[in-house]
Design a protein around this motif. Structure first.
Motif, PDB file in Angstrom:
ATOM      1  N   PHE A   1       2.725  -9.105   9.718  1.00 33.12           N
ATOM      2  CA  PHE A   1       2.960 -10.447  10.129  1.00 33.12           C
ATOM      3  C   PHE A   1       1.901 -11.539   8.769  1.00 33.12           C
ATOM      4  N   HIS A   2       2.552 -12.682   8.298  1.00 33.93           N
ATOM      5  CA  HIS A   2       2.188 -12.848   6.720  1.00 33.93           C
ATOM      6  C   HIS A   2       1.162 -14.406   7.329  1.00 33.93           C
ATOM      7  N   TYR A   3       0.119 -14.338   6.953  1.00 32.87           N
ATOM      8  CA  TYR A   3      -1.023 -15.403   7.409  1.00 32.87           C
ATOM      9  C   TYR A   3      -0.746 -15.999   6.237  1.00 32.87           C
ATOM     10  N   THR A   4      -0.772 -17.606   6.864  1.00 29.97           N
ATOM     11  CA  THR A   4      -0.932 -18.830   5.590  1.00 29.97           C
ATOM     12  C   THR A   4      -2.602 -19.073   5.863  1.00 29.97           C
ATOM     13  N   PRO A   5      -2.877 -19.250   4.535  1.00 32.10           N
ATOM     14  CA  PRO A   5      -4.303 -19.589   4.350  1.00 32.10           C
ATOM     15  C   PRO A   5      -5.238 -19.741   5.021  1.00 32.10           C
ATOM     16  N   GLU A   6      -4.656 -20.659   5.634  1.00 31.95           N
ATOM     17  CA  GLU A   6      -4.825 -22.210   7.106  1.00 31.95           C
ATOM     18  C   GLU A   6      -5.060 -21.142   8.670  1.00 31.95           C
ATOM     19  N   GLU A   7      -3.944 -20.039   8.695  1.00 29.03           N
ATOM     20  CA  GLU A   7      -3.994 -19.322  10.100  1.00 29.03           C
ATOM     21  C   GLU A   7      -5.032 -17.895  10.132  1.00 29.03           C
ATOM     22  N   ALA A   8      -4.825 -17.317   8.668  1.00 27.92           N
ATOM     23  CA  ALA A   8      -5.620 -16.305   7.950  1.00 27.92           C
ATOM     24  C   ALA A   8      -7.174 -16.973   7.848  1.00 27.92           C
ATOM     25  N   ALA A   9      -7.613 -18.052   7.811  1.00 27.51           N
ATOM     26  CA  ALA A   9      -9.325 -18.556   7.850  1.00 27.51           C
ATOM     27  C   ALA A   9      -9.814 -18.491   9.056  1.00 27.51           C
TER      28      ALA A   9
ATOM     29  N   GLU B   1      -9.128 -11.802  -6.785  1.00 31.05           N
ATOM     30  CA  GLU B   1     -10.728 -11.023  -6.324  1.00 31.05           C
ATOM     31  C   GLU B   1     -10.696 -10.689  -4.881  1.00 31.05           C
ATOM     32  N   ILE B   2      -9.172 -10.903  -4.103  1.00 27.63           N
ATOM     33  CA  ILE B   2      -9.430 -10.235  -2.727  1.00 27.63           C
ATOM     34  C   ILE B   2      -7.652  -9.991  -2.518  1.00 27.63           C
ATOM     35  N   PRO B   3      -7.163  -9.438  -1.427  1.00 24.23           N
ATOM     36  CA  PRO B   3      -5.893  -8.661  -1.273  1.00 24.23           C
ATOM     37  C   PRO B   3      -4.628 -10.429  -0.854  1.00 24.23           C
ATOM     38  N   PHE B   4      -3.742 -10.114  -1.709  1.00 23.79           N
ATOM     39  CA  PHE B   4      -3.406 -11.162  -1.225  1.00 23.79           C
ATOM     40  C   PHE B   4      -1.616 -11.063  -1.175  1.00 23.79           C
ATOM     41  N   ASN B   5      -0.279 -11.628  -0.777  1.00 25.85           N
ATOM     42  CA  ASN B   5       0.437 -11.820  -1.218  1.00 25.85           C
ATOM     43  C   ASN B   5       1.169 -12.901  -1.637  1.00 25.85           C
ATOM     44  N   GLY B   6       1.863 -12.779  -3.092  1.00 27.95           N
ATOM     45  CA  GLY B   6       2.516 -13.791  -3.553  1.00 27.95           C
ATOM     46  C   GLY B   6       3.657 -14.439  -3.860  1.00 27.95           C
ATOM     47  N   GLY B   7       4.296 -14.126  -2.790  1.00 20.81           N
ATOM     48  CA  GLY B   7       5.691 -14.347  -3.164  1.00 20.81           C
ATOM     49  C   GLY B   7       5.737 -15.765  -2.977  1.00 20.81           C
ATOM     50  N   GLY B   8       6.622 -15.576  -3.967  1.00 17.88           N
ATOM     51  CA  GLY B   8       7.499 -17.884  -3.886  1.00 17.88           C
ATOM     52  C   GLY B   8       6.384 -18.808  -4.726  1.00 17.88           C
ATOM     53  N   ARG B   9       5.185 -18.163  -4.867  1.00 20.74           N
ATOM     54  CA  ARG B   9       4.134 -19.127  -5.728  1.00 20.74           C
ATOM     55  C   ARG B   9       3.817 -19.204  -4.410  1.00 20.74           C
TER      56      ARG B   9
ATOM     57  N   VAL C   1       0.910 -17.902  -1.247  1.00 22.83           N
ATOM     58  CA  VAL C   1      -0.290 -17.821  -1.388  1.00 22.83           C
ATOM     59  C   VAL C   1      -0.691 -17.006  -0.207  1.00 22.83           C
ATOM     60  N   THR C   2      -0.168 -15.510   0.765  1.00 23.63           N
ATOM     61  CA  THR C   2       0.079 -15.175   2.336  1.00 23.63           C
ATOM     62  C   THR C   2      -0.935 -14.058   2.597  1.00 23.63           C
ATOM     63  N   PHE C   3      -1.640 -13.766   3.363  1.00 20.01           N
ATOM     64  CA  PHE C   3      -2.290 -12.804   3.877  1.00 20.01           C
ATOM     65  C   PHE C   3      -1.707 -11.825   4.981  1.00 20.01           C
ATOM     66  N   THR C   4      -1.345 -10.521   4.883  1.00 21.37           N
ATOM     67  CA  THR C   4      -0.692  -9.744   5.708  1.00 21.37           C
ATOM     68  C   THR C   4      -1.981  -9.152   7.242  1.00 21.37           C
ATOM     69  N   GLY C   5      -1.991  -8.644   7.821  1.00 18.88           N
ATOM     70  CA  GLY C   5      -3.103  -8.484   8.567  1.00 18.88           C
ATOM     71  C   GLY C   5      -4.264  -7.582   8.291  1.00 18.88           C
ATOM     72  N   LEU C   6      -2.896  -6.479   7.097  1.00 18.50           N
ATOM     73  CA  LEU C   6      -3.686  -5.726   7.104  1.00 18.50           C
ATOM     74  C   LEU C   6      -4.680  -5.863   5.554  1.00 18.50           C
ATOM     75  N   ASP C   7      -3.913  -6.997   4.776  1.00 14.78           N
ATOM     76  CA  ASP C   7      -5.065  -7.821   3.661  1.00 14.78           C
ATOM     77  C   ASP C   7      -6.464  -8.712   4.488  1.00 14.78           C
ATOM     78  N   ILE C   8      -6.019  -9.302   6.104  1.00 15.82           N
ATOM     79  CA  ILE C   8      -6.530  -9.657   6.054  1.00 15.82           C
ATOM     80  C   ILE C   8      -8.274  -8.677   6.947  1.00 15.82           C
ATOM     81  N   ARG C   9      -7.911  -7.960   7.656  1.00 18.37           N
ATOM     82  CA  ARG C   9      -8.833  -6.709   7.483  1.00 18.37           C
ATOM     83  C   ARG C   9      -9.721  -6.132   6.494  1.00 18.37           C
ATOM     84  N   GLU C  10      -8.724  -6.033   5.164  1.00 15.11           N
ATOM     85  CA  GLU C  10      -9.246  -5.820   4.363  1.00 15.11           C
ATOM     86  C   GLU C  10     -10.711  -6.212   3.638  1.00 15.11           C
ATOM     87  N   ILE C  11     -10.250  -7.671   3.312  1.00 18.27           N
ATOM     88  CA  ILE C  11     -11.302  -9.110   3.195  1.00 18.27           C
ATOM     89  C   ILE C  11     -12.487  -8.439   4.072  1.00 18.27           C
TER      90      ILE C  11
END
Length: 167
Positions: free
Chosen positions: A96-104, A122-130, A132-142
């Motif tokens: 699932f793609h989380y916004t930075p506000e949701e990931a926070a 410095e941290i994993p993220f997805n930058g599609g369409g300029r 920044v979003t984070f998947t659940g896997l990114d959040i776990r890695e961070i």
């Protein structure tokens, strides 16, 4: 003042009223205080807009907002409720793609901190369409990278690293 979002304009009605008054898109856009391309997209029903923009167009055309919005009551439309966000640790949340506000909300850092670290790579993220979003896997890695380890666990790591060097 309440902000009104997501009002669906009736593009054909806007265009018909504009043409009946013998106005160009540029003239109506100028009177309404919006950009010409925005008005063109609204007439072609390619986008939604705020209630404030609908009111400005209606005022410029000298009609009520309901006449150009498929009958939606502009004054009572409220902001949509937040979307349902799965927990990052679940199967559904892993991709699932989380916004930075949701990931926070799952991490001890602010959305701004996450966004800044993502821009610096410095941290994993997805930058599609300029964006920044984070998947659940990114959040776990961070979370794993920046976790504060208990002191006993830190000592174990130091002794394991030091033991092969002494041998």
């Amino acid at each position: 003042m309440a902000y009104i979002l997501g009002v669906t304009p009736h593009g054909i009605a806007i265009q018909a009223l504009r043409m009946a008054r013998d106005m160009s898109i540029s003239e109506l856009a100028h009177l309404a205080g919006i950009h010409r391309s925005t008005l063109a997209r609204l007439e072609r029903e390619l986008t939604d807009t705020s209630g404030n923009t609908i009111r400005r167009i209606a005022d410029a055309l000298e009609v009520s907002p309901a006449d150009i919005t498929r009958g939606e009551p502009v004054s009572t439309k409220t902001k949509s409720s937040p979307r349902a966000v799965p927990f990052p640790g679940t199967d559904e949340g892993a991709y699932f793609h989380y916004t930075p506000e949701e990931a926070a909300s799952f991490l001890p850092w602010s959305a701004r901190w996450l966004r800044e670290r993502a821009y610096r790579r410095e941290i994993p993220f997805n930058g599609g369409g300029r964006r920044v979003t984070f998947t659940g896997l990114d959040i776990r890695e961070i979370s794993g990278r920046t976790a504060i380890r208990p002191e006993s666990e830190q000592r174990k790591r130091r002794t394991k690293r030091a033991a092969p060097a002494a041998a």
